[in-house]
Motif scaffolding. Structure first.
Motif, PDB file in Angstrom:
ATOM      1  N   LEU A   1       0.829  -1.199   0.000  1.00 40.47           N
ATOM      2  CA  LEU A   1       0.000   0.000   0.000  1.00 40.47           C
ATOM      3  C   LEU A   1       0.866   1.253   0.000  1.00 40.47           C
ATOM      4  CD1 LEU A   1      -2.678  -1.074   2.637  1.00 40.47           C
ATOM      5  CD2 LEU A   1      -2.750  -1.358   0.147  1.00 40.47           C
ATOM      6  N   PRO A   2       0.460   2.280  -0.734  1.00 39.26           N
ATOM      7  CA  PRO A   2       1.237   3.528  -0.746  1.00 39.26           C
ATOM      8  C   PRO A   2       1.102   4.285   0.565  1.00 39.26           C
ATOM      9  CG  PRO A   2      -0.784   3.788  -2.018  1.00 39.26           C
ATOM     10  CD  PRO A   2      -0.708   2.337  -1.631  1.00 39.26           C
ATOM     11  N   ASP A   3       2.062   5.158   0.841  1.00 40.43           N
ATOM     12  CA  ASP A   3       2.097   5.829   2.143  1.00 40.43           C
ATOM     13  C   ASP A   3       1.167   7.029   2.248  1.00 40.43           C
ATOM     14  OD1 ASP A   3       3.317   7.854   0.704  1.00 40.43           O
ATOM     15  OD2 ASP A   3       5.242   7.736   1.739  1.00 40.43           O
ATOM     16  N   TRP A   4       0.459   7.345   1.171  1.00 44.83           N
ATOM     17  CA  TRP A   4      -0.414   8.523   1.225  1.00 44.83           C
ATOM     18  C   TRP A   4      -1.862   8.194   1.593  1.00 44.83           C
ATOM     19  CZ3 TRP A   4       2.171   7.358  -3.514  1.00 44.83           C
ATOM     20  CH2 TRP A   4       1.407   6.665  -4.453  1.00 44.83           C
TER      21      TRP A   4
ATOM     22  N   ARG B   1      -5.183   2.623   5.212  1.00 42.17           N
ATOM     23  CA  ARG B   1      -3.806   2.138   5.337  1.00 42.17           C
ATOM     24  C   ARG B   1      -3.626   1.142   6.483  1.00 42.17           C
ATOM     25  NH1 ARG B   1       1.870   5.571   5.921  1.00 42.17           N
ATOM     26  NH2 ARG B   1       3.211   3.864   5.241  1.00 42.17           N
ATOM     27  N   PHE B   2      -4.442   1.283   7.537  1.00 37.72           N
ATOM     28  CA  PHE B   2      -4.233   0.433   8.708  1.00 37.72           C
ATOM     29  C   PHE B   2      -5.461  -0.405   9.081  1.00 37.72           C
ATOM     30  CE2 PHE B   2      -1.300   4.056   9.248  1.00 37.72           C
ATOM     31  CZ  PHE B   2      -0.096   3.361   9.260  1.00 37.72           C
ATOM     32  N   ILE B   3      -6.615   0.229   9.227  1.00 40.44           N
ATOM     33  CA  ILE B   3      -7.800  -0.490   9.710  1.00 40.44           C
ATOM     34  C   ILE B   3      -8.286  -1.526   8.696  1.00 40.44           C
ATOM     35  CG2 ILE B   3     -10.171  -0.282  10.528  1.00 40.44           C
ATOM     36  CD1 ILE B   3      -8.063   0.909  12.401  1.00 40.44           C
ATOM     37  N   LYS B   4      -8.501  -1.102   7.469  1.00 38.60           N
ATOM     38  CA  LYS B   4      -9.033  -2.019   6.455  1.00 38.60           C
ATOM     39  C   LYS B   4      -8.088  -3.193   6.177  1.00 38.60           C
ATOM     40  CE  LYS B   4     -11.792  -1.799   2.244  1.00 38.60           C
ATOM     41  NZ  LYS B   4     -12.324  -0.924   1.170  1.00 38.60           N
TER      42      LYS B   4
ATOM     43  N   VAL C   1      -4.212  -8.752   1.206  1.00 42.31           N
ATOM     44  CA  VAL C   1      -4.315  -7.298   1.099  1.00 42.31           C
ATOM     45  C   VAL C   1      -3.742  -6.861  -0.242  1.00 42.31           C
ATOM     46  CG1 VAL C   1      -3.574  -5.079   2.049  1.00 42.31           C
ATOM     47  CG2 VAL C   1      -4.184  -6.967   3.584  1.00 42.31           C
ATOM     48  N   THR C   2      -4.567  -6.203  -1.031  1.00 42.61           N
ATOM     49  CA  THR C   2      -4.137  -5.654  -2.319  1.00 42.61           C
ATOM     50  C   THR C   2      -4.666  -4.236  -2.443  1.00 42.61           C
ATOM     51  OG1 THR C   2      -6.113  -6.361  -3.529  1.00 42.61           O
ATOM     52  CG2 THR C   2      -4.300  -7.956  -3.365  1.00 42.61           C
TER      53      THR C   2
ATOM     54  N   VAL D   1      -7.098   4.522  -5.064  1.00 42.42           N
ATOM     55  CA  VAL D   1      -5.839   4.609  -4.315  1.00 42.42           C
ATOM     56  C   VAL D   1      -4.793   5.448  -5.054  1.00 42.42           C
ATOM     57  CG1 VAL D   1      -3.838   3.222  -3.619  1.00 42.42           C
ATOM     58  CG2 VAL D   1      -6.134   2.485  -2.997  1.00 42.42           C
ATOM     59  N   PHE D   2      -4.711   5.259  -6.379  1.00 47.21           N
ATOM     60  CA  PHE D   2      -3.746   6.007  -7.189  1.00 47.21           C
ATOM     61  C   PHE D   2      -4.434   7.083  -8.031  1.00 47.21           C
ATOM     62  CE2 PHE D   2      -2.244   1.533  -6.933  1.00 47.21           C
ATOM     63  CZ  PHE D   2      -1.163   1.748  -6.093  1.00 47.21           C
TER      64      PHE D   2
END
Length: 265
Positions: free
Chosen positions: A149-152, A158-161, A172-173, A181-182
């Motif tokens: 996952l990207p850091d933005w 980024r964390f819960i899902k 996780v994808t 996401v992008f």
């Protein structure tokens, strides 16, 4: 400025042909990047090899099982990566293949161009980034990195899902985290991070109608309303279902097709 875009597949949809033709009609050099030959490109559109911009194997970066699993969202997200890499290579301004252009799209070469889709989010269907823009560095770092996952991403995505997915034994994808996401969400977050979110062009530039209202381009009742707005440059045809039906005379879409018919033969 030259226009660049990307297509994955061997044949364009009718709406994409109409929109690409509109870019030619607006006076642009139009470069369509692809990995395989496309048989129905409108007159004047140049076909370019996508491999030097972003190698095809990068599909595995976001989906190691492509194309067996989730091909639709993977192509969508890959396209989001590809448009930013086109900016890195200085290939011009990006327009999605389903953006219908009325006026020339000529962003200032030294400044990023993004238009608001709504109050909190920027659209990415019309985009330009100078080659030294920090968003390009962010995308480059992700493509060449190892993190899934990207850091933005926001805290939830980024964390819960991902944590909930792992508890269920799911992989996780980026695709399961979210389509944007992008795209809209990612670029909006990065524009805020780097301080130019507020510089975005008005919504009416490319997103005059959004959501359900986007269907108004197929309704003669609304006619050519968008082109009368001073900020209007083009329209992202987000709703695709009616594009396969006969266009209603008097509608924006009918008028749009008629303008470029000579380039579609």
């Amino acid at each position: 400025m030259e226009i660049c875009s990307f297509w994955y597949g061997s044949s364009l949809r009718f709406v994409d042909r109409v929109c690409l033709a509109s870019m030619i009609l607006a006076g642009h050099r139009v470069k369509l990047f692809c990995y395989d030959p496309i048989g129905n490109v409108p007159s004047g559109v140049e076909v370019h090899d996508a491999e030097p911009v972003l190698p095809r194997h990068v599909f595995a970066r976001i989906n190691k099982d492509f194309p067996a699993k989730r091909p639709g969202v993977t192509v969508l997200q890959f396209s989001d990566l590809f448009r930013v890499m086109l900016m890195k290579h200085g290939e011009g301004a990006w327009l999605d293949t389903d953006v219908y252009l009325i006026k020339p799209f000529d962003p200032a070469p030294a400044k990023p161009y993004l238009a608001r889709e709504n109050f909190s989010r920027l659209g990415v269907s019309a985009l330009y980034l100078p080659p030294d823009n920090p968003i390009i560095g962010d995308f480059d770092a992700y493509i060449n990195g190892t993190e899934i996952l990207p850091d933005w991403l926001g805290f939830h995505r980024r964390f819960i899902k991902p944590a909930l997915a792992r508890l269920k034994g799911e992989e996780v994808t980026t695709g399961m985290i979210g389509h944007t996401v992008f795209g809209n969400d990612g670029i909006s977050r990065l524009a805020r991070r780097h301080g130019f979110f507020r510089d975005a062009a008005p919504k009416e530039s490319f997103y005059y109608w959004t959501g359900r209202d986007a269907l108004r381009i197929f309704d003669a009742k609304y006619g050519l309303e968008p082109i009368r707005h001073k900020d209007f440059i083009g329209f992202h045809i987000h709703k695709k279902q009616p594009t396969d039906l006969p266009a209603e005379p008097g509608s924006f879409y009918h008028w749009a097709i008629e303008r470029v018919q000579h380039l579609l033969a």
